[in-house]
Write a protein that holds these residues in place. Structure first.
Motif, PDB file in Angstrom:
ATOM      1  N   ALA A 268       0.763  -1.257   0.010  1.00  0.00           N
ATOM      2  CA  ALA A 268       0.064   0.002  -0.018  1.00  0.00           C
ATOM      3  C   ALA A 268       0.896   1.337   0.167  1.00  0.00           C
ATOM      4  O   ALA A 268       0.625   2.342  -0.007  1.00  0.00           O
ATOM      5  CB  ALA A 268      -0.935  -0.047   1.317  1.00  0.00           C
ATOM      6  N   LEU A 269       2.183   1.267   0.139  1.00  0.00           N
ATOM      7  CA  LEU A 269       2.990   2.306  -0.101  1.00  0.00           C
ATOM      8  C   LEU A 269       2.874   3.224  -1.063  1.00  0.00           C
ATOM      9  O   LEU A 269       2.734   2.570  -2.208  1.00  0.00           O
ATOM     10  CB  LEU A 269       4.643   1.781   0.168  1.00  0.00           C
ATOM     11  CG  LEU A 269       5.693   2.576   0.071  1.00  0.00           C
ATOM     12  CD1 LEU A 269       5.661   3.527   1.338  1.00  0.00           C
ATOM     13  CD2 LEU A 269       7.020   2.014  -0.379  1.00  0.00           C
ATOM     14  N   GLU A 270       2.686   4.405  -0.893  1.00  0.00           N
ATOM     15  CA  GLU A 270       2.861   5.590  -2.005  1.00  0.00           C
ATOM     16  C   GLU A 270       4.115   6.107  -2.109  1.00  0.00           C
ATOM     17  O   GLU A 270       4.749   6.489  -1.194  1.00  0.00           O
ATOM     18  CB  GLU A 270       1.813   6.733  -1.460  1.00  0.00           C
ATOM     19  CG  GLU A 270       0.445   6.300  -1.464  1.00  0.00           C
ATOM     20  CD  GLU A 270      -0.435   7.500  -1.106  1.00  0.00           C
ATOM     21  OE1 GLU A 270       0.002   8.720  -1.603  1.00  0.00           O
ATOM     22  OE2 GLU A 270      -1.605   7.308  -0.288  1.00  0.00           O
ATOM     23  N   LEU A 271       4.656   5.652  -3.288  1.00  0.00           N
ATOM     24  CA  LEU A 271       6.112   5.832  -3.509  1.00  0.00           C
ATOM     25  C   LEU A 271       6.360   6.216  -4.920  1.00  0.00           C
ATOM     26  O   LEU A 271       5.771   6.060  -5.920  1.00  0.00           O
ATOM     27  CB  LEU A 271       6.840   4.644  -3.305  1.00  0.00           C
ATOM     28  CG  LEU A 271       8.223   4.456  -3.505  1.00  0.00           C
ATOM     29  CD1 LEU A 271       9.030   5.462  -2.278  1.00  0.00           C
ATOM     30  CD2 LEU A 271       8.702   3.172  -3.400  1.00  0.00           C
ATOM     31  N   ARG A 272       7.076   7.571  -5.002  1.00  0.00           N
ATOM     32  CA  ARG A 272       7.380   8.288  -6.133  1.00  0.00           C
ATOM     33  C   ARG A 272       9.221   8.021  -6.291  1.00  0.00           C
ATOM     34  O   ARG A 272       9.877   8.362  -5.607  1.00  0.00           O
ATOM     35  CB  ARG A 272       7.149   9.600  -6.267  1.00  0.00           C
ATOM     36  CG  ARG A 272       7.262  10.533  -7.354  1.00  0.00           C
ATOM     37  CD  ARG A 272       6.838  11.587  -7.145  1.00  0.00           C
ATOM     38  NE  ARG A 272       7.257  12.612  -8.628  1.00  0.00           N
ATOM     39  CZ  ARG A 272       7.732  13.872  -8.337  1.00  0.00           C
ATOM     40  NH1 ARG A 272       7.920  14.397  -7.238  1.00  0.00           N
ATOM     41  NH2 ARG A 272       8.130  14.418  -9.337  1.00  0.00           N
TER      42      ARG A 272
END
Length: 157
Positions: free
Chosen positions: A19-23
């Motif tokens: 579920a990690l939001e990563l850019r």
């Protein structure tokens, strides 16, 4: 081989937390692209683990100008004694002179080692960007420095 470190790390982070939001920005930091990268998003914290002195100092200076929280890692290369790793203020390190020339005067927490670098591990180089020398790093030292950095950030978020 043939893969970018940033993308490999992103994959590993997503394995840990899908579920990690990563850019992911697999770019080589240069003095001139640091302001644009810092202005491109809202950052809770900057963790500086750059090996090369010029972009390290520019990242520190630009983060401080923007009042972004930052913690920095000094070099782990050519060192092996984990008992000498500790926190200090940037002004207790060798990087301070370059930052003074850039007009930076604020305190900055850093992870560093009091151990003297093994001179036999330092090699002159002419094929690395922005570097005159490189030095071998025993596998566990970057991990130890990373644990110090992670602890610092986690306690302050």
């Amino acid at each position: 081989l043939g893969q970018k470190k940033a993308e490999i790390l992103a994959s590993r982070f997503r394995d840990i937390n899908p579920a990690l939001e990563l850019r992911v920005l697999p770019v080589f930091l240069k003095d001139e692209n640091i302001p644009e990268l810092l202005d491109d998003a809202a950052y809770d914290f900057v963790v500086d683990a750059i090996d090369t002195l010029a972009p390290k100092c520019h990242l520190i200076a630009e983060s401080m100008k923007r009042h972004i929280k930052i913690v920095s890692s000094m070099g782990a290369g050519a060192k092996s004694d984990i008992s000498q790793v500790r926190f200090a203020d940037i002004w207790d390190t060798y990087v301070r002179k370059r930052l003074q020339k850039m007009g930076i005067k604020r305190k900055l927490p850093v992870v560093f080692s009091t151990e003297q670098a093994d001179p036999n591990a330092v090699l002159l180089t002419d094929d690395e960007m922005n570097k005159k020398s490189t030095c071998g790093t025993v596998s566990y030292m970057p991990a130890v420095f990373g644990c110090y950095l992670a602890e610092y950030v986690i306690k302050r978020l």
